[in-house]
Each structure stands twice: as structure tokens, then as C-alpha cells.
Design a protein around this motif. Structure first.
Motif, mmCIF file in Angstrom:
data_model
loop_
_atom_site.group_PDB
_atom_site.id
_atom_site.type_symbol
_atom_site.label_atom_id
_atom_site.label_comp_id
_atom_site.label_asym_id
_atom_site.label_seq_id
_atom_site.Cartn_x
_atom_site.Cartn_y
_atom_site.Cartn_z
ATOM 1 N N MET A 142 9.575 -18.752 9.135
ATOM 2 C CA MET A 142 10.302 -18.067 8.057
ATOM 3 C C MET A 142 11.011 -16.823 8.613
ATOM 4 S SD MET A 142 7.805 -18.181 4.735
ATOM 5 C CE MET A 142 6.684 -17.000 5.463
ATOM 6 N N THR A 143 12.180 -16.557 8.095
ATOM 7 C CA THR A 143 12.908 -15.365 8.508
ATOM 8 C C THR A 143 13.237 -14.516 7.288
ATOM 9 O OG1 THR A 143 14.930 -14.546 9.527
ATOM 10 C CG2 THR A 143 15.077 -16.663 8.399
ATOM 11 N N TRP A 144 13.135 -13.197 7.514
ATOM 12 C CA TRP A 144 13.425 -12.281 6.418
ATOM 13 C C TRP A 144 14.832 -11.699 6.539
ATOM 14 C CZ3 TRP A 144 10.430 -11.099 2.184
ATOM 15 C CH2 TRP A 144 9.150 -11.660 2.184
ATOM 16 N N GLY A 145 15.598 -12.147 7.573
ATOM 17 C CA GLY A 145 16.965 -11.682 7.695
ATOM 18 C C GLY A 145 17.851 -12.289 6.629
ATOM 19 N N LEU A 146 18.855 -11.534 6.183
ATOM 20 C CA LEU A 146 19.755 -12.015 5.139
ATOM 21 C C LEU A 146 20.798 -12.942 5.738
ATOM 22 C CD1 LEU A 146 20.311 -8.685 3.176
ATOM 23 C CD2 LEU A 146 18.888 -10.612 2.492
ATOM 24 N N SER A 147 21.051 -14.043 5.065
ATOM 25 C CA SER A 147 22.061 -14.994 5.504
ATOM 26 C C SER A 147 23.443 -14.507 5.077
ATOM 27 C CB SER A 147 21.786 -16.371 4.909
ATOM 28 O OG SER A 147 21.961 -16.342 3.498
ATOM 29 N N ALA A 148 24.482 -15.188 5.591
ATOM 30 C CA ALA A 148 25.856 -14.825 5.218
ATOM 31 C C ALA A 148 26.077 -14.990 3.720
ATOM 32 C CB ALA A 148 26.842 -15.688 6.008
ATOM 33 N N ASP A 149 25.522 -16.053 3.148
ATOM 34 C CA ASP A 149 25.668 -16.275 1.707
ATOM 35 C C ASP A 149 24.983 -15.172 0.898
ATOM 36 O OD1 ASP A 149 27.126 -18.561 2.092
ATOM 37 O OD2 ASP A 149 25.410 -19.913 1.893
ATOM 38 N N GLU A 150 23.844 -14.703 1.377
ATOM 39 C CA GLU A 150 23.124 -13.639 0.663
ATOM 40 C C GLU A 150 23.869 -12.316 0.737
ATOM 41 O OE1 GLU A 150 18.566 -15.353 1.117
ATOM 42 O OE2 GLU A 150 19.408 -14.062 2.669
ATOM 43 N N TRP A 151 24.525 -12.056 1.867
ATOM 44 C CA TRP A 151 25.352 -10.844 1.953
ATOM 45 C C TRP A 151 26.516 -10.914 0.973
ATOM 46 C CZ3 TRP A 151 23.862 -6.431 3.561
ATOM 47 C CH2 TRP A 151 22.988 -6.302 4.630
ATOM 48 N N ILE A 164 21.285 -14.111 -10.830
ATOM 49 C CA ILE A 164 21.608 -15.542 -10.923
ATOM 50 C C ILE A 164 21.179 -16.267 -9.656
ATOM 51 C CG2 ILE A 164 23.502 -17.199 -11.117
ATOM 52 C CD1 ILE A 164 24.956 -15.200 -12.890
ATOM 53 N N ALA A 165 21.362 -15.620 -8.496
ATOM 54 C CA ALA A 165 20.945 -16.231 -7.235
ATOM 55 C C ALA A 165 19.431 -16.413 -7.183
ATOM 56 C CB ALA A 165 21.414 -15.369 -6.068
ATOM 57 N N ILE A 166 18.702 -15.434 -7.695
ATOM 58 C CA ILE A 166 17.244 -15.544 -7.742
ATOM 59 C C ILE A 166 16.829 -16.702 -8.639
ATOM 60 C CG2 ILE A 166 15.125 -14.387 -8.491
ATOM 61 C CD1 ILE A 166 16.479 -11.743 -7.660
ATOM 62 N N TYR A 167 17.458 -16.799 -9.801
ATOM 63 C CA TYR A 167 17.143 -17.894 -10.724
ATOM 64 C C TYR A 167 17.462 -19.249 -10.089
ATOM 65 C CZ TYR A 167 17.365 -20.906 -14.833
ATOM 66 O OH TYR A 167 17.176 -21.931 -15.722
ATOM 67 N N GLN A 194 14.765 -22.663 -8.581
ATOM 68 C CA GLN A 194 14.827 -24.079 -8.932
ATOM 69 C C GLN A 194 14.740 -24.986 -7.709
ATOM 70 O OE1 GLN A 194 14.854 -24.184 -12.318
ATOM 71 N NE2 GLN A 194 15.062 -21.963 -12.092
ATOM 72 N N MET A 195 14.787 -24.396 -6.521
ATOM 73 C CA MET A 195 14.806 -25.182 -5.286
ATOM 74 C C MET A 195 13.465 -25.073 -4.563
ATOM 75 S SD MET A 195 18.568 -24.006 -3.951
ATOM 76 C CE MET A 195 18.379 -24.953 -2.440
ATOM 77 N N PRO A 196 12.866 -26.182 -4.189
ATOM 78 C CA PRO A 196 11.597 -26.148 -3.449
ATOM 79 C C PRO A 196 11.773 -25.484 -2.084
ATOM 80 C CG PRO A 196 12.036 -28.352 -4.335
ATOM 81 C CD PRO A 196 13.293 -27.565 -4.498
ATOM 82 N N GLY A 197 10.764 -24.724 -1.685
ATOM 83 C CA GLY A 197 10.771 -24.103 -0.367
ATOM 84 C C GLY A 197 11.652 -22.884 -0.231
ATOM 85 N N SER A 198 12.058 -22.290 -1.344
ATOM 86 C CA SER A 198 12.950 -21.127 -1.283
ATOM 87 C C SER A 198 12.222 -19.822 -1.611
ATOM 88 C CB SER A 198 14.116 -21.321 -2.250
ATOM 89 O OG SER A 198 13.633 -21.469 -3.579
ATOM 90 N N GLU A 199 10.897 -19.827 -1.460
ATOM 91 C CA GLU A 199 10.105 -18.657 -1.834
ATOM 92 C C GLU A 199 10.512 -17.414 -1.038
ATOM 93 O OE1 GLU A 199 8.871 -21.561 -1.082
ATOM 94 O OE2 GLU A 199 7.985 -22.297 -2.965
ATOM 95 N N THR A 200 10.785 -17.596 0.251
ATOM 96 C CA THR A 200 11.156 -16.444 1.085
ATOM 97 C C THR A 200 12.485 -15.854 0.646
ATOM 98 O OG1 THR A 200 9.984 -17.390 2.982
ATOM 99 C CG2 THR A 200 11.569 -15.663 3.435
ATOM 100 N N ALA A 201 13.448 -16.713 0.351
ATOM 101 C CA ALA A 201 14.751 -16.231 -0.108
ATOM 102 C C ALA A 201 14.614 -15.502 -1.441
ATOM 103 C CB ALA A 201 15.720 -17.410 -0.246
ATOM 104 N N VAL A 202 13.800 -16.038 -2.334
ATOM 105 C CA VAL A 202 13.563 -15.382 -3.621
ATOM 106 C C VAL A 202 12.947 -14.010 -3.415
ATOM 107 C CG1 VAL A 202 12.221 -15.477 -5.749
ATOM 108 C CG2 VAL A 202 13.366 -17.527 -4.922
ATOM 109 N N MET A 203 11.963 -13.930 -2.504
ATOM 110 C CA MET A 203 11.311 -12.655 -2.235
ATOM 111 C C MET A 203 12.293 -11.632 -1.684
ATOM 112 S SD MET A 203 8.467 -10.968 -2.351
ATOM 113 C CE MET A 203 7.154 -12.196 -2.459
ATOM 114 N N ARG A 204 13.137 -12.055 -0.753
ATOM 115 C CA ARG A 204 14.128 -11.144 -0.168
ATOM 116 C C ARG A 204 15.061 -10.594 -1.244
ATOM 117 N NH1 ARG A 204 14.848 -15.071 4.083
ATOM 118 N NH2 ARG A 204 16.722 -15.797 3.007
#
Length: 234
Positions: A1-10, A185-188, A192-202
Motif C-alpha cells: 500500500m502507498t500513501w502517496g497521492l496519485s495524479a488523479d487525487e491531485w 464525491i471522490a470519497i463516496y 463503492q470500490m473494493p480494495g480502496s480503503e487506503t485511498a479513502v483514508m488518504r
């Protein structure tokens, strides 16, 4: 798992900040005008106006979004007028998200500014008037400067509310990546997607941090507005 922000998250973060800033700046003049009117003026229907201003606080955000859709949609009276005369549409655009956020932020902005305006010492204005100052000069050089802490507090509170807006935004402009997908909206969507817990946390932690910073600044300025001589810190 990585806690760095992706391009889409930026992109999501940048869009959220842009929408929050646009909503706050667009609503600042009408919020101040309404706050001044409610704090200083007496007129028939004042209670009704006060109720309408604060209605978004108690009405479900989805209802507010639906009303915006009815009014500003392509078939709505305002939306059709904007399209026919200016070729502009707010539907499914970031500008529509900014409008929804601004409407939801308006009551909080008005409330903070109204308290600051009500706290102005009228004796200072009366003294300036006896010395021959015009109403406009009194307003610009005494009233507005004394109300500035409340204006800034309202602005920060409106910004914090705007970047956290979800219900009205997703109802009015939907979830479009790169256009209307803000942090909530991105968090919501990620939930809905499995395995996205880290992205939600970030994204959740970042959202909390931004809102916390804006609220801290708003509270600081609000205390300055209520007790400018006694306030020395948090």
C-alpha cells in the motif's frame, strides 16, 4: 500500500480548492449585503428573508440540489436563459458545483458576518457623523473595517463548508472526473470500490485537515470580532 497521492487525487484536490474558493468569493458580496440588511435594517418581511437565507441549513442538501437542477438545468427558466443568451450551462460543470457549494455556504457566511456587524459600536459611527463625515465615508472607514474580522471569519467558514459539500453538488452536477468530482464525491465513489480503503483514508484525512485549518482560522477571527480588546489567542 502507498500513501502517496496519485495524479488523479491531485486533480481532485485542486478542483475542490478551486470550487471552494470560487464559491466563497462569489458569495462574499451577497452574503455581506444580506448580513448588513438583517443586522441593521427594519422592514416588512425581514423574518421571511432571514428564514429563506438560513433554509439551506435545515433542508436536505439533495432538495437544494434538485431545486438548482429545476432552475438552472437546460429546461429550467434560468438555465435556458443562460444558454439562449450567453451559451453558458452550469449543468455537469465545475461552475455548477461552485454554485451548489455557494448556496450551501451562504447561511454560515451570513451568520458570522451578521454577528460582527451587530457588534459594531454605534457611538463611533455617530461621532463621525457629528464631525461631518458622510454615510458612505463612515461605512467605508469605520463600519467595514470594524466588521472585517467577521467578514473574514464568514469567508473561511464558507470556504470550509464549500469544500465539504456533497449532497447538493452530486444531485445538481453529478460525479464527473476532472470536472465535478470533489473530495467528498471522490470519497463516496471510492467507498463503492473494493480494495480502496487506503485511498479513502488518504482523501478523508486530507479533507479533515483542510476543513480543520479553515475552521480554526474562522474561529480565531470570530473571537477577534466579538472581543477585539480582550482576545489574545486561542
Amino acid at each position: 500500500m502507498t500513501w502517496g497521492l496519485s495524479a488523479d487525487e491531485w486533480i481532485i484536490i485542486g478542483l475542490s480548492l478551486k470550487i471552494g474558493l470560487a464559491a466563497m468569493l462569489a458569495m462574499l458580496p451577497p452574503a455581506f449585503a444580506l448580513a448588513w440588511l438583517l443586522a441593521r435594517a427594519r422592514f416588512p418581511g425581514k423574518l421571511l428573508l432571514d428564514t429563506l437565507v438560513h433554509l439551506p441549513l435545515v433542508v436536505p442538501p439533495v432538495v437544494t440540489g434538485w431545486l438548482l437542477l429545476v432552475l438552472f438545468g437546460t429546461q429550467g427558466p434560468i438555465g435556458r436563459w443562460l444558454m439562449d443568451w450567453f451559451g453558458v450551462t452550469l449543468l455537469f460543470r465545475w461552475t455548477g458545483a461552485a454554485l451548489a457549494a455557494a448556496i450551501m455556504a451562504l447561511p454560515l457566511m451570513v451568520r458570522a458576518m451578521r454577528l460582527s456587524i451587530a457588534a459594531i459600536d454605534h457611538r463611533l459611527e455617530q461621532a463621525a457623523e457629528t464631525l461631518g463625515a458622510s454615510r458612505l465615508r463612515i461605512f467605508c472607514t469605520i463600519s467595514v473595517p470594524l466588521a472585517l474580522p467577521g467578514i473574514f471569519a464568514g469567508a473561511m467558514l464558507g470556504f470550509a463548508r464549500s469544500i465539504g459539500e456533497f449532497g447538493a453538488t452530486i444531485t445538481f452536477v453529478s460525479d464527473i472526473p476532472g470536472e465535478t468530482r470533489t473530495l467528498p464525491i471522490a470519497i463516496y465513489s471510492a467507498l463503492q470500490m473494493p480494495g480502496s480503503e487506503t485511498a479513502v483514508m488518504r482523501l478523508a484525512l486530507l479533507s479533515v485537515a483542510l476543513s480543520f485549518a479553515a475552521l480554526i482560522l474562522s474561529e480565531y477571527l470570530a473571537r477577534r470580532a466579538m472581543a477585539p480588546d480582550q482576545f489574545h489567542g486561542l
